[in-house]
Design a protein around this motif. Structure first.
Motif, PDB file in Angstrom:
ATOM      1  N   THR A   1       0.834  -1.210   0.000  1.00 27.48           N
ATOM      2  CA  THR A   1       0.000   0.000   0.000  1.00 27.48           C
ATOM      3  C   THR A   1       0.861   1.249   0.000  1.00 27.48           C
ATOM      4  O   THR A   1       0.614   2.181  -0.781  1.00 27.48           O
ATOM      5  CB  THR A   1      -0.951   0.000   1.218  1.00 27.48           C
ATOM      6  OG1 THR A   1      -1.782  -1.153   1.157  1.00 27.48           O
ATOM      7  CG2 THR A   1      -1.808   1.253   1.246  1.00 27.48           C
ATOM      8  N   ASN A   2       1.883   1.294   0.838  1.00 25.85           N
ATOM      9  CA  ASN A   2       2.760   2.462   0.874  1.00 25.85           C
ATOM     10  C   ASN A   2       3.529   2.627  -0.433  1.00 25.85           C
ATOM     11  O   ASN A   2       3.735   3.748  -0.898  1.00 25.85           O
ATOM     12  CB  ASN A   2       3.714   2.380   2.061  1.00 25.85           C
ATOM     13  CG  ASN A   2       3.030   2.704   3.365  1.00 25.85           C
ATOM     14  OD1 ASN A   2       1.998   3.369   3.386  1.00 25.85           O
ATOM     15  ND2 ASN A   2       3.579   2.232   4.460  1.00 25.85           N
ATOM     16  N   ALA A   3       3.957   1.520  -1.036  1.00 27.43           N
ATOM     17  CA  ALA A   3       4.670   1.608  -2.318  1.00 27.43           C
ATOM     18  C   ALA A   3       3.754   2.173  -3.397  1.00 27.43           C
ATOM     19  O   ALA A   3       4.159   3.048  -4.176  1.00 27.43           O
ATOM     20  CB  ALA A   3       5.199   0.239  -2.712  1.00 27.43           C
ATOM     21  N   VAL A   4       2.511   1.705  -3.457  1.00 29.27           N
ATOM     22  CA  VAL A   4       1.570   2.207  -4.460  1.00 29.27           C
ATOM     23  C   VAL A   4       1.245   3.675  -4.202  1.00 29.27           C
ATOM     24  O   VAL A   4       1.196   4.486  -5.138  1.00 29.27           O
ATOM     25  CB  VAL A   4       0.292   1.336  -4.497  1.00 29.27           C
ATOM     26  CG1 VAL A   4      -0.809   2.003  -5.305  1.00 29.27           C
ATOM     27  CG2 VAL A   4       0.613  -0.031  -5.067  1.00 29.27           C
ATOM     28  N   ILE A   5       1.038   4.045  -2.950  1.00 26.29           N
ATOM     29  CA  ILE A   5       0.750   5.447  -2.626  1.00 26.29           C
ATOM     30  C   ILE A   5       1.915   6.337  -3.053  1.00 26.29           C
ATOM     31  O   ILE A   5       1.719   7.409  -3.628  1.00 26.29           O
ATOM     32  CB  ILE A   5       0.439   5.609  -1.121  1.00 26.29           C
ATOM     33  CG1 ILE A   5      -0.931   5.016  -0.804  1.00 26.29           C
ATOM     34  CG2 ILE A   5       0.500   7.071  -0.690  1.00 26.29           C
ATOM     35  CD1 ILE A   5      -1.234   4.938   0.677  1.00 26.29           C
ATOM     36  N   TYR A   6       3.122   5.895  -2.777  1.00 28.80           N
ATOM     37  CA  TYR A   6       4.305   6.683  -3.147  1.00 28.80           C
ATOM     38  C   TYR A   6       4.394   6.855  -4.666  1.00 28.80           C
ATOM     39  O   TYR A   6       4.627   7.964  -5.162  1.00 28.80           O
ATOM     40  CB  TYR A   6       5.579   6.027  -2.601  1.00 28.80           C
ATOM     41  CG  TYR A   6       6.823   6.780  -2.985  1.00 28.80           C
ATOM     42  CD1 TYR A   6       7.140   7.984  -2.355  1.00 28.80           C
ATOM     43  CD2 TYR A   6       7.664   6.313  -3.976  1.00 28.80           C
ATOM     44  CE1 TYR A   6       8.274   8.697  -2.712  1.00 28.80           C
ATOM     45  CE2 TYR A   6       8.799   7.012  -4.338  1.00 28.80           C
ATOM     46  CZ  TYR A   6       9.099   8.205  -3.708  1.00 28.80           C
ATOM     47  OH  TYR A   6      10.224   8.909  -4.074  1.00 28.80           O
ATOM     48  N   VAL A   7       4.191   5.772  -5.413  1.00 23.73           N
ATOM     49  CA  VAL A   7       4.266   5.857  -6.877  1.00 23.73           C
ATOM     50  C   VAL A   7       3.134   6.736  -7.411  1.00 23.73           C
ATOM     51  O   VAL A   7       3.357   7.549  -8.322  1.00 23.73           O
ATOM     52  CB  VAL A   7       4.245   4.449  -7.513  1.00 23.73           C
ATOM     53  CG1 VAL A   7       4.132   4.525  -9.017  1.00 23.73           C
ATOM     54  CG2 VAL A   7       5.490   3.672  -7.117  1.00 23.73           C
ATOM     55  N   LEU A   8       1.929   6.594  -6.866  1.00 21.75           N
ATOM     56  CA  LEU A   8       0.818   7.447  -7.301  1.00 21.75           C
ATOM     57  C   LEU A   8       1.118   8.918  -7.026  1.00 21.75           C
ATOM     58  O   LEU A   8       0.765   9.796  -7.828  1.00 21.75           O
ATOM     59  CB  LEU A   8      -0.484   7.036  -6.614  1.00 21.75           C
ATOM     60  CG  LEU A   8      -1.109   5.710  -7.061  1.00 21.75           C
ATOM     61  CD1 LEU A   8      -2.324   5.382  -6.199  1.00 21.75           C
ATOM     62  CD2 LEU A   8      -1.475   5.748  -8.531  1.00 21.75           C
ATOM     63  N   TYR A   9       1.770   9.214  -5.917  1.00 21.11           N
ATOM     64  CA  TYR A   9       2.159  10.582  -5.602  1.00 21.11           C
ATOM     65  C   TYR A   9       3.214  11.085  -6.597  1.00 21.11           C
ATOM     66  O   TYR A   9       3.124  12.202  -7.092  1.00 21.11           O
ATOM     67  CB  TYR A   9       2.679  10.661  -4.167  1.00 21.11           C
ATOM     68  CG  TYR A   9       3.240  12.001  -3.803  1.00 21.11           C
ATOM     69  CD1 TYR A   9       2.398  13.086  -3.580  1.00 21.11           C
ATOM     70  CD2 TYR A   9       4.608  12.194  -3.685  1.00 21.11           C
ATOM     71  CE1 TYR A   9       2.903  14.322  -3.248  1.00 21.11           C
ATOM     72  CE2 TYR A   9       5.130  13.433  -3.358  1.00 21.11           C
ATOM     73  CZ  TYR A   9       4.277  14.493  -3.144  1.00 21.11           C
ATOM     74  OH  TYR A   9       4.785  15.725  -2.830  1.00 21.11           O
ATOM     75  N   ARG A  10       4.189  10.248  -6.891  1.00 23.97           N
ATOM     76  CA  ARG A  10       5.279  10.637  -7.801  1.00 23.97           C
ATOM     77  C   ARG A  10       4.782  10.886  -9.227  1.00 23.97           C
ATOM     78  O   ARG A  10       5.305  11.762  -9.910  1.00 23.97           O
ATOM     79  CB  ARG A  10       6.383   9.583  -7.818  1.00 23.97           C
ATOM     80  CG  ARG A  10       7.108   9.404  -6.504  1.00 23.97           C
ATOM     81  CD  ARG A  10       7.961  10.558  -6.158  1.00 23.97           C
ATOM     82  NE  ARG A  10       9.083  10.589  -7.077  1.00 23.97           N
ATOM     83  CZ  ARG A  10       9.937  11.584  -7.153  1.00 23.97           C
ATOM     84  NH1 ARG A  10       9.816  12.616  -6.360  1.00 23.97           N
ATOM     85  NH2 ARG A  10      10.913  11.558  -8.011  1.00 23.97           N
TER      86      ARG A  10
ATOM     87  N   LEU B   1       1.088  13.033  -0.045  1.00 24.34           N
ATOM     88  CA  LEU B   1       1.757  11.782   0.313  1.00 24.34           C
ATOM     89  C   LEU B   1       1.444  11.484   1.776  1.00 24.34           C
ATOM     90  O   LEU B   1       2.023  12.081   2.681  1.00 24.34           O
ATOM     91  CB  LEU B   1       3.264  11.887   0.085  1.00 24.34           C
ATOM     92  CG  LEU B   1       4.074  10.644   0.380  1.00 24.34           C
ATOM     93  CD1 LEU B   1       3.660   9.513  -0.559  1.00 24.34           C
ATOM     94  CD2 LEU B   1       5.555  10.908   0.232  1.00 24.34           C
ATOM     95  N   LEU B   2       0.501  10.603   1.991  1.00 26.56           N
ATOM     96  CA  LEU B   2       0.114  10.199   3.343  1.00 26.56           C
ATOM     97  C   LEU B   2       0.351   8.705   3.482  1.00 26.56           C
ATOM     98  O   LEU B   2      -0.508   7.887   3.143  1.00 26.56           O
ATOM     99  CB  LEU B   2      -1.361  10.537   3.600  1.00 26.56           C
ATOM    100  CG  LEU B   2      -1.731  12.009   3.518  1.00 26.56           C
ATOM    101  CD1 LEU B   2      -3.238  12.179   3.558  1.00 26.56           C
ATOM    102  CD2 LEU B   2      -1.068  12.787   4.630  1.00 26.56           C
ATOM    103  N   LEU B   3       1.537   8.350   3.936  1.00 27.93           N
ATOM    104  CA  LEU B   3       1.866   6.943   4.100  1.00 27.93           C
ATOM    105  C   LEU B   3       1.249   6.408   5.382  1.00 27.93           C
ATOM    106  O   LEU B   3       1.042   7.136   6.350  1.00 27.93           O
ATOM    107  CB  LEU B   3       3.381   6.754   4.109  1.00 27.93           C
ATOM    108  CG  LEU B   3       4.097   7.192   2.837  1.00 27.93           C
ATOM    109  CD1 LEU B   3       5.602   7.022   2.983  1.00 27.93           C
ATOM    110  CD2 LEU B   3       3.592   6.423   1.640  1.00 27.93           C
ATOM    111  N   ASN B   4       0.977   5.121   5.390  1.00 27.39           N
ATOM    112  CA  ASN B   4       0.310   4.477   6.513  1.00 27.39           C
ATOM    113  C   ASN B   4       1.231   3.395   7.064  1.00 27.39           C
ATOM    114  O   ASN B   4       1.607   2.470   6.339  1.00 27.39           O
ATOM    115  CB  ASN B   4      -1.011   3.865   6.032  1.00 27.39           C
ATOM    116  CG  ASN B   4      -1.771   3.197   7.135  1.00 27.39           C
ATOM    117  OD1 ASN B   4      -1.409   3.291   8.303  1.00 27.39           O
ATOM    118  ND2 ASN B   4      -2.817   2.496   6.778  1.00 27.39           N
ATOM    119  N   TYR B   5       1.592   3.518   8.321  1.00 25.85           N
ATOM    120  CA  TYR B   5       2.482   2.529   8.944  1.00 25.85           C
ATOM    121  C   TYR B   5       1.766   1.712  10.008  1.00 25.85           C
ATOM    122  O   TYR B   5       2.403   1.115  10.869  1.00 25.85           O
ATOM    123  CB  TYR B   5       3.700   3.227   9.550  1.00 25.85           C
ATOM    124  CG  TYR B   5       4.552   3.879   8.498  1.00 25.85           C
ATOM    125  CD1 TYR B   5       5.338   3.120   7.652  1.00 25.85           C
ATOM    126  CD2 TYR B   5       4.538   5.254   8.322  1.00 25.85           C
ATOM    127  CE1 TYR B   5       6.106   3.710   6.675  1.00 25.85           C
ATOM    128  CE2 TYR B   5       5.303   5.855   7.351  1.00 25.85           C
ATOM    129  CZ  TYR B   5       6.088   5.077   6.528  1.00 25.85           C
ATOM    130  OH  TYR B   5       6.840   5.658   5.553  1.00 25.85           O
TER     131      TYR B   5
END
Length: 185
Positions: free
Chosen positions: A131-140, A147-151
């Motif tokens: 999920t964090n990888a996809v969010i990061y790529v979608l942001y880029r 960019l709201l990563l979820n840990y």
């Protein structure tokens, strides 16, 4: 004529087995509803709000407005989440099917409990990372604005997996004690 406890339990497991077939039959409808809700919710939410609330609701990503690469990533992540539940339901259905056929304390059941435990322990880590990888790529690529990563890890799922792994060893030990008891009699 009254049925024995064993026959009553097997009847219950047969009914549960049929219920799993209903779940499998309903899966396409549930997937369509999830797709429909995912693609229409951001639009309808923003339309129903006013002022500052509408601006906040517009932050929610709508996969229909994403680039082709963004849509591919979004729906791949969606498919990964759905596949987790499909695999879990499949494991449970196979186990219930064994129980319905009277094969409760067999090695396949123990291995099924073990693999379900492993699956439940590993899944929260896989889910968080992907999920964090996809969010990061979608942001880029510009498909999402923030960019709201979820840990957060689903500790309940991990605990359930550890419990199932421990249960496997308890059941294995109980089967061993029962076989030793049968040999002494």
């Amino acid at each position: 004529m009254r049925k024995s406890v064993r026959e009553q339990r097997q009847l219950w497991f047969r009914r549960l087995d049929r219920a799993f077939w209903v779940i499998w039959a309903a899966l396409p409808v549930v997937l369509w509803l999830a797709y429909y809700r995912t693609t229409t919710a951001p639009v309808t939410i923003a339309e129903s709000l006013s002022g500052e609330q509408a601006k906040c609701a517009s932050i929610v990503a709508n996969p229909l407005t994403m680039s082709t690469m963004g849509q591919l990533l979004f729906w791949s992540l969606f498919a990964l989440g759905v596949s987790f539940y499909a695999v879990l339901i499949g494991m449970l259905h196979r186990m219930v099917n064994r129980f319905a056929n009277g094969r409760i304390f067999v090695s396949e059941t123990l291995q099924g409990v073990w693999w379900m435990g492993i699956f439940l322990v590993v899944w929260p880590f896989v889910d968080t990372i992907t999920t964090n990888a996809v969010i990061y790529v979608l942001y880029r690529i510009g498909d999402i604005r923030f960019l709201l990563l979820n840990y957060n890890l689903d500790v309940g799922t991990i605990a359930g997996g550890v419990f199932l792994m421990a249960l496997k060893f308890v059941l294995e030990h109980a089967i061993l004690l029962q076989s030793e008891n049968d040999l002494t009699i």
